[in-house]
Scaffold this motif. Structure first.
Motif, short mmCIF file in Angstrom:
data_model
loop_
_atom_site.label_atom_id
_atom_site.label_comp_id
_atom_site.label_asym_id
_atom_site.label_seq_id
_atom_site.Cartn_x
_atom_site.Cartn_y
_atom_site.Cartn_z
N LYS A 81 0.87 -1.18 0.00
CA LYS A 81 0.00 0.00 0.00
C LYS A 81 0.90 1.23 0.00
CE LYS A 81 -3.25 -2.28 3.10
NZ LYS A 81 -3.87 -2.23 4.43
N PRO A 82 0.40 2.36 -0.49
CA PRO A 82 1.20 3.59 -0.36
C PRO A 82 1.53 3.85 1.11
CG PRO A 82 -0.66 3.96 -1.82
CD PRO A 82 -0.86 2.60 -1.19
N ILE A 83 2.75 4.30 1.34
CA ILE A 83 3.20 4.65 2.69
C ILE A 83 3.50 6.14 2.70
CG2 ILE A 83 4.93 4.27 4.49
CD1 ILE A 83 5.50 1.53 3.13
N ILE A 84 2.98 6.82 3.70
CA ILE A 84 3.11 8.27 3.79
C ILE A 84 3.71 8.63 5.15
CG2 ILE A 84 1.83 10.46 3.69
CD1 ILE A 84 -0.45 8.64 2.43
N LEU A 85 4.52 9.68 5.17
CA LEU A 85 5.03 10.18 6.44
C LEU A 85 5.36 11.65 6.32
CD1 LEU A 85 8.42 10.30 6.12
CD2 LEU A 85 8.02 7.85 6.13
N GLU A 86 5.48 12.28 7.46
CA GLU A 86 5.84 13.70 7.55
C GLU A 86 7.28 13.79 8.04
OE1 GLU A 86 3.17 15.03 10.57
OE2 GLU A 86 1.40 14.42 9.44
N VAL A 87 8.05 14.69 7.44
CA VAL A 87 9.43 14.92 7.91
C VAL A 87 9.68 16.42 8.01
CG1 VAL A 87 10.42 12.78 7.03
CG2 VAL A 87 10.44 14.82 5.61
N GLU A 88 10.60 16.76 8.90
CA GLU A 88 11.03 18.14 9.00
C GLU A 88 11.88 18.49 7.78
OE1 GLU A 88 12.69 18.91 13.18
OE2 GLU A 88 12.75 16.74 12.87
N PRO A 89 11.80 19.71 7.31
CA PRO A 89 12.74 20.14 6.27
C PRO A 89 14.16 20.04 6.80
CG PRO A 89 10.99 21.76 6.59
CD PRO A 89 10.88 20.76 7.70
N VAL A 90 15.14 19.96 5.92
CA VAL A 90 16.54 19.86 6.35
C VAL A 90 16.91 21.09 7.17
CG1 VAL A 90 18.94 19.82 5.59
CG2 VAL A 90 17.26 18.45 4.39
N VAL A 127 3.64 27.86 14.01
CA VAL A 127 3.33 27.09 12.81
C VAL A 127 4.53 26.22 12.47
CG1 VAL A 127 2.80 27.22 10.35
CG2 VAL A 127 1.73 28.82 11.94
N ASN A 128 4.25 24.95 12.28
CA ASN A 128 5.26 23.95 12.01
C ASN A 128 5.08 23.47 10.57
OD1 ASN A 128 7.28 22.12 12.68
ND2 ASN A 128 5.83 20.57 13.35
N SER A 129 6.07 23.71 9.73
CA SER A 129 6.02 23.25 8.34
C SER A 129 6.68 21.89 8.23
CB SER A 129 6.74 24.23 7.42
OG SER A 129 6.07 25.46 7.41
N MET A 130 6.01 20.98 7.56
CA MET A 130 6.54 19.64 7.36
C MET A 130 6.48 19.30 5.88
SD MET A 130 7.23 18.57 10.47
CE MET A 130 7.17 16.81 10.62
N GLU A 131 7.32 18.38 5.48
CA GLU A 131 7.31 17.88 4.11
C GLU A 131 6.68 16.49 4.13
OE1 GLU A 131 8.01 19.79 1.68
OE2 GLU A 131 9.05 21.38 2.76
N ILE A 132 5.97 16.16 3.07
CA ILE A 132 5.32 14.86 2.96
C ILE A 132 6.15 13.98 2.03
CG2 ILE A 132 3.21 13.63 2.31
CD1 ILE A 132 2.92 15.66 4.68
N LEU A 133 6.56 12.83 2.54
CA LEU A 133 7.25 11.83 1.75
C LEU A 133 6.32 10.64 1.56
CD1 LEU A 133 10.84 11.71 3.33
CD2 LEU A 133 9.97 13.22 1.53
#
Length: 190
Positions: A81-90, A127-133
Motif C-alpha cells: 500500500k502507499p506509505i506516507i510520512l511527515e518529515v522536517e525540512p533539512v 506554525v510547524n512546516s513539514m514535508e510529505i514523503l
C-alpha cells in the motif's frame, strides 16, 4: 523506558501528540492505529485498506546502522500500500534531519512536492512546516497521497484534540494544500 518517553525524548515538542492522545488512539482507534515496539524501536502507524501512514519511527541510537529501520520500513512495504510520512525540512544545524531524509530516499520514498503542510502546534502555538514523503507501489499520484493525508489529519492528528489539548487544531483546508508549485524536491540534493 516507556515507549512514549522514547518518542518524546527524540521528536520535537511541536510534532508530538500527548501520551493520552496516543494511548486513546491505540484503544479507541485500534482498527487503524497501531504500535510496533521492540527493545530498540518504536513504530506508530495508521493502516487503512488503502494506505499506511507512519506517525512516528524511532530507532535507538545504539541500534542505528544495524538495518533495523530498513527492516521496519520493508515490513510496511510488504503490505503493498502507499506509505506516507511527515518529515522536517533539512536543518543543517541538526544533522539528524539530513540523515532521516537520506534514509527515506534510500528506502525509495519520494517527496510530494505539490503538497504543502503547515500546522500550528497546540504545544508551542507556532506554525510547524513539514514535508510529505511517500512510497507508492503502483505509482499512485500525489492526489492519492493528498487525500490520504487529509484523512489522517482528520481521523488521527485532530482526534479529540479539544479533550487532550484544550483547543482545536486548525481545519484541514487551512493546514494541507495540494497546489504548491514552487517547492523544491527535498530529496534531490540528499
Amino acid at each position: 523506558m516507556h515507549w512514549y518517553e522514547k518518542l518524546r525524548d527524540y521528536f520535537p515538542v511541536e510534532e508530538m501528540k500527548s501520551r493520552e492522545h496516543m494511548e486513546t488512539l491505540l484503544k479507541e482507534r485500534s482498527d487503524i492505529y497501531h504500535k510496533d515496539e521492540g527493545p530498540k524501536h518504536v513504530l506508530m502507524y495508521v493502516e487503512t485498506g488503502d494506505f499506511i501512514f507512519i506517525d512516528y519511527l524511532f530507532v535507538s541510537g545504539s541500534a542505528r546502522g544495524e538495518g533495523l529501520g530498513g527492516k521496519l520500513i520493508q515490513k510496511m512495504k510488504d503490505k503493498n500500500k502507499p506509505i506516507i510520512l511527515e518529515v522536517e525540512p533539512v536543518d543543517y544545524e541538526d544533522t539528524d534531519t539530513e540523515k532521516r531524509l537520506r534514509f527515506y530516499k534510500r528506502a525509495g520514498f519520494q517527496h510530494a512536492t505539490s503538497i504543502g503542510y503547515n500546522r500550528r502546534s497546540l504545544a508551542t502555538n507556532e506554525v510547524n512546516s513539514m514535508e510529505i514523503l511517500y512510497w507508492a507501489p503502483d505509482d499512485e499520484s500525489e492526489e492519492v497521497i493528498y487525500q490520504a493525508m487529509k484523512k489522517t489529519y482528520q481521523d488521527i492528528h485532530t482526534y479529540k484534540d479539544k479533550t487532550f489539548y484544550g483547543d482545536e487544531y486548525e481545519p484541514v483546508e487551512k493546514v494541507l494544500k495540494n497546489d504548491r508549485e514552487d517547492a523544491e524536491d527535498v530529496l534531490k540534493e540528499i
